[in-house]
Motif scaffolding. Structure first.
Motif, PDB file in Angstrom:
ATOM      1  N   THR A  51       0.827  -1.208   0.000  1.00  0.00           N
ATOM      2  CA  THR A  51       0.000   0.000   0.000  1.00  0.00           C
ATOM      3  C   THR A  51       0.861   1.258   0.000  1.00  0.00           C
ATOM      4  OG1 THR A  51      -0.145  -0.186   2.415  1.00  0.00           O
ATOM      5  CG2 THR A  51      -1.968  -1.071   1.136  1.00  0.00           C
ATOM      6  N   LEU A  52       2.180   1.092   0.139  1.00  0.00           N
ATOM      7  CA  LEU A  52       3.095   2.227   0.170  1.00  0.00           C
ATOM      8  C   LEU A  52       4.511   1.707  -0.075  1.00  0.00           C
ATOM      9  CD1 LEU A  52       3.609   5.282   0.898  1.00  0.00           C
ATOM     10  CD2 LEU A  52       3.896   4.517   3.263  1.00  0.00           C
ATOM     11  N   ALA A  53       5.330   2.532  -0.711  1.00  0.00           N
ATOM     12  CA  ALA A  53       6.734   2.164  -0.914  1.00  0.00           C
ATOM     13  C   ALA A  53       7.640   3.272  -0.405  1.00  0.00           C
ATOM     14  CB  ALA A  53       7.011   1.896  -2.388  1.00  0.00           C
ATOM     15  N   LEU A  54       8.727   2.891   0.269  1.00  0.00           N
ATOM     16  CA  LEU A  54       9.812   3.800   0.639  1.00  0.00           C
ATOM     17  C   LEU A  54      10.964   3.470  -0.303  1.00  0.00           C
ATOM     18  CD1 LEU A  54       9.710   3.471   4.546  1.00  0.00           C
ATOM     19  CD2 LEU A  54       8.564   5.173   3.115  1.00  0.00           C
TER      20      LEU A  54
ATOM     21  N   THR B 121      -1.514   2.881  -8.652  1.00  0.00           N
ATOM     22  CA  THR B 121      -1.347   4.235  -8.106  1.00  0.00           C
ATOM     23  C   THR B 121      -0.597   4.181  -6.773  1.00  0.00           C
ATOM     24  OG1 THR B 121      -3.518   4.086  -7.032  1.00  0.00           O
ATOM     25  CG2 THR B 121      -3.424   5.121  -9.227  1.00  0.00           C
ATOM     26  N   LEU B 122       0.286   3.212  -6.637  1.00  0.00           N
ATOM     27  CA  LEU B 122       1.027   3.011  -5.395  1.00  0.00           C
ATOM     28  C   LEU B 122       1.707   4.298  -4.938  1.00  0.00           C
ATOM     29  CD1 LEU B 122       2.291   1.047  -3.256  1.00  0.00           C
ATOM     30  CD2 LEU B 122       4.198   0.781  -4.874  1.00  0.00           C
ATOM     31  N   PRO B 123       1.392   4.809  -3.736  1.00  0.00           N
ATOM     32  CA  PRO B 123       2.105   5.985  -3.218  1.00  0.00           C
ATOM     33  C   PRO B 123       3.567   5.631  -2.925  1.00  0.00           C
ATOM     34  CG  PRO B 123       0.029   5.628  -2.048  1.00  0.00           C
ATOM     35  CD  PRO B 123       0.298   4.389  -2.847  1.00  0.00           C
ATOM     36  N   ILE B 124       4.449   6.549  -3.250  1.00  0.00           N
ATOM     37  CA  ILE B 124       5.878   6.323  -3.060  1.00  0.00           C
ATOM     38  C   ILE B 124       6.469   7.510  -2.310  1.00  0.00           C
ATOM     39  CG2 ILE B 124       8.116   6.039  -4.207  1.00  0.00           C
ATOM     40  CD1 ILE B 124       6.519   4.826  -6.583  1.00  0.00           C
TER      41      ILE B 124
ATOM     42  N   HIS C 155       5.858  14.973  -9.013  1.00  0.00           N
ATOM     43  CA  HIS C 155       4.557  14.325  -8.832  1.00  0.00           C
ATOM     44  C   HIS C 155       4.679  12.854  -8.455  1.00  0.00           C
ATOM     45  CE1 HIS C 155       5.708  13.449 -13.000  1.00  0.00           C
ATOM     46  NE2 HIS C 155       5.004  12.337 -12.876  1.00  0.00           N
ATOM     47  N   LEU C 156       5.867  12.275  -8.649  1.00  0.00           N
ATOM     48  CA  LEU C 156       6.025  10.858  -8.317  1.00  0.00           C
ATOM     49  C   LEU C 156       5.967  10.603  -6.814  1.00  0.00           C
ATOM     50  CD1 LEU C 156       8.834   9.707 -10.779  1.00  0.00           C
ATOM     51  CD2 LEU C 156       6.392   9.131 -10.856  1.00  0.00           C
TER      52      LEU C 156
ATOM     53  N   PRO D 184      -7.236  10.196   2.226  1.00  0.00           N
ATOM     54  CA  PRO D 184      -8.116   9.553   1.252  1.00  0.00           C
ATOM     55  C   PRO D 184      -7.422   9.353  -0.082  1.00  0.00           C
ATOM     56  CG  PRO D 184      -9.294  11.245   2.451  1.00  0.00           C
ATOM     57  CD  PRO D 184      -7.852  11.364   2.847  1.00  0.00           C
ATOM     58  N   ALA D 185      -7.800   8.294  -0.778  1.00  0.00           N
ATOM     59  CA  ALA D 185      -7.083   7.879  -1.979  1.00  0.00           C
ATOM     60  C   ALA D 185      -7.008   8.961  -3.043  1.00  0.00           C
ATOM     61  CB  ALA D 185      -7.738   6.622  -2.562  1.00  0.00           C
ATOM     62  N   GLU D 186      -8.091   9.672  -3.308  1.00  0.00           N
ATOM     63  CA  GLU D 186      -8.103  10.615  -4.419  1.00  0.00           C
ATOM     64  C   GLU D 186      -7.265  11.854  -4.148  1.00  0.00           C
ATOM     65  OE1 GLU D 186     -12.245  13.042  -3.443  1.00  0.00           O
ATOM     66  OE2 GLU D 186     -12.103  11.737  -5.171  1.00  0.00           O
ATOM     67  N   THR D 187      -6.959  12.134  -2.872  1.00  0.00           N
ATOM     68  CA  THR D 187      -6.143  13.301  -2.555  1.00  0.00           C
ATOM     69  C   THR D 187      -4.768  12.909  -2.050  1.00  0.00           C
ATOM     70  OG1 THR D 187      -7.018  13.356  -0.302  1.00  0.00           O
ATOM     71  CG2 THR D 187      -8.163  14.675  -1.951  1.00  0.00           C
ATOM     72  N   LYS D 188      -4.481  11.613  -2.054  1.00  0.00           N
ATOM     73  CA  LYS D 188      -3.242  11.144  -1.430  1.00  0.00           C
ATOM     74  C   LYS D 188      -2.001  11.694  -2.126  1.00  0.00           C
ATOM     75  CE  LYS D 188      -3.281   7.243   0.519  1.00  0.00           C
ATOM     76  NZ  LYS D 188      -3.459   5.818   0.791  1.00  0.00           N
ATOM     77  N   LEU D 189      -1.964  11.626  -3.439  1.00  0.00           N
ATOM     78  CA  LEU D 189      -0.768  12.061  -4.138  1.00  0.00           C
ATOM     79  C   LEU D 189      -0.546  13.558  -3.980  1.00  0.00           C
ATOM     80  CD1 LEU D 189      -1.026   9.930  -7.394  1.00  0.00           C
ATOM     81  CD2 LEU D 189       0.246   9.459  -5.305  1.00  0.00           C
TER      82      LEU D 189
END
Length: 270
Positions: free
Chosen positions: A183-186, A209-212, A229-230, A254-259
């Motif tokens: 669900t997330l990458a460092l 859409t994995l958050p990084i 943006h990445l 929330p997913a749609e505002t996460k990035l």
């Protein structure tokens, strides 16, 4: 306005709050309250509302709502707590809302739902366990320095999250992501074998859409290449507080505002 109507009016804000949470939708919740109020006004005796109380009114809302009236078709973009609540059995979800949102005692909440006190305590324990599991992030660490990877992993575990895999190269990261669905990458920008964290992130983004969160000594590289943006950048050397803050922001947005939120966090970190 008579005394009965005044009492109902006093409870109205609480009823709207609970109904909106109960149905997971503001409009549907207000419609539920609109359905309940005439009943409370015109037929109070049948519903034990001769003297209106929040408990009896909450019980009326639950009866009108039926076994499950929540809106679950569009939870994209909702707060993670809302999405986690949607995974609970309906009885447990309602009990959790009554106790945690409406601040009823366990005995009061059990009375509203027609549960025994022991049954209610067991249901609350199940709800808390379910919420805890739903809000645990599965985090992939992409870092070629074993000591730093170990430090990041320890921070993740101390926060109550799960390290679902570690990788030192792009190929290993892609395989780990495919196998474990993090669900997330460092991620570092400089990986083993000359691999690029930027290219790895771009490949991952082609699939999800994995958050990084980038953890790197080369903090300006993303912005210099127009790729901010990445994900946000935590500069090395970092503190555990910085990592914890970034992870918490990522998990509870929330997913749609996460990035967008992560990008804002990057500005602060930089």
């Amino acid at each position: 306005m008579d005394a009965h109507s005044r009492q109902l009016l006093y409870h109205l804000p609480y009823l709207r709050r609970y109904a909106r949470a109960l149905t997971s939708d503001a409009m549907t919740g207000d419609e539920l309250v609109a359905e309940a109020m005439p009943i409370a006004l015109e037929d109070p005796i049948s519903h034990g509302l001769e003297t209106p109380s929040r408990l009896r009114l909450y019980a009326l809302l639950n009866r009108l709502c039926g076994e499950d009236c929540r809106q679950t078709t569009d939870l994209v973009g909702r707060h993670p707590i809302e999405r986690a609540l949607a995974t609970l059995p309906e009885r447990n979800r309602r009990l959790y809302l009554l106790v945690s949102l409406e601040e009823l005692t366990m005995a009061e909440a059990a009375d509203v739902l027609g549960l025994g006190l022991e049954e209610a305590h067991a249901a609350m324990a199940e709800a808390q366990k379910g919420l805890g599991s739903a809000l645990v992030a599965h985090i992939m660490i992409v870092e070629d320095d074993a000591i730093i990877a170990c430090d990041l992993a320890e921070t993740v575990r101390q926060m109550g999250h799960v390290v679902c895999g570690t990788a030192a190269t792009m190929e290993a990261a892609l395989n780990t992501a495919a196998d474990n669905q993090p669900t997330l990458a460092l991620m570092d920008l400089r990986l083993a074998g000359g691999d690029s964290g930027i290219t790895t992130a771009q490949r991952l983004r082609q699939q999800s859409t994995l958050p990084i969160i980038f953890v790197t000594a080369f903090g300006d590289e993303l912005s210099r290449r127009g790729l901010a943006h990445l994900g946000p950048v935590i500069r090395k050397p970092f503190t555990r507080e910085q990592i914890e803050r970034a992870i918490t922001q990522a998990v509870f947005t929330p997913a749609e505002t996460k990035l967008a939120a992560l990008a804002a966090l990057a500005d602060k970190a930089g």
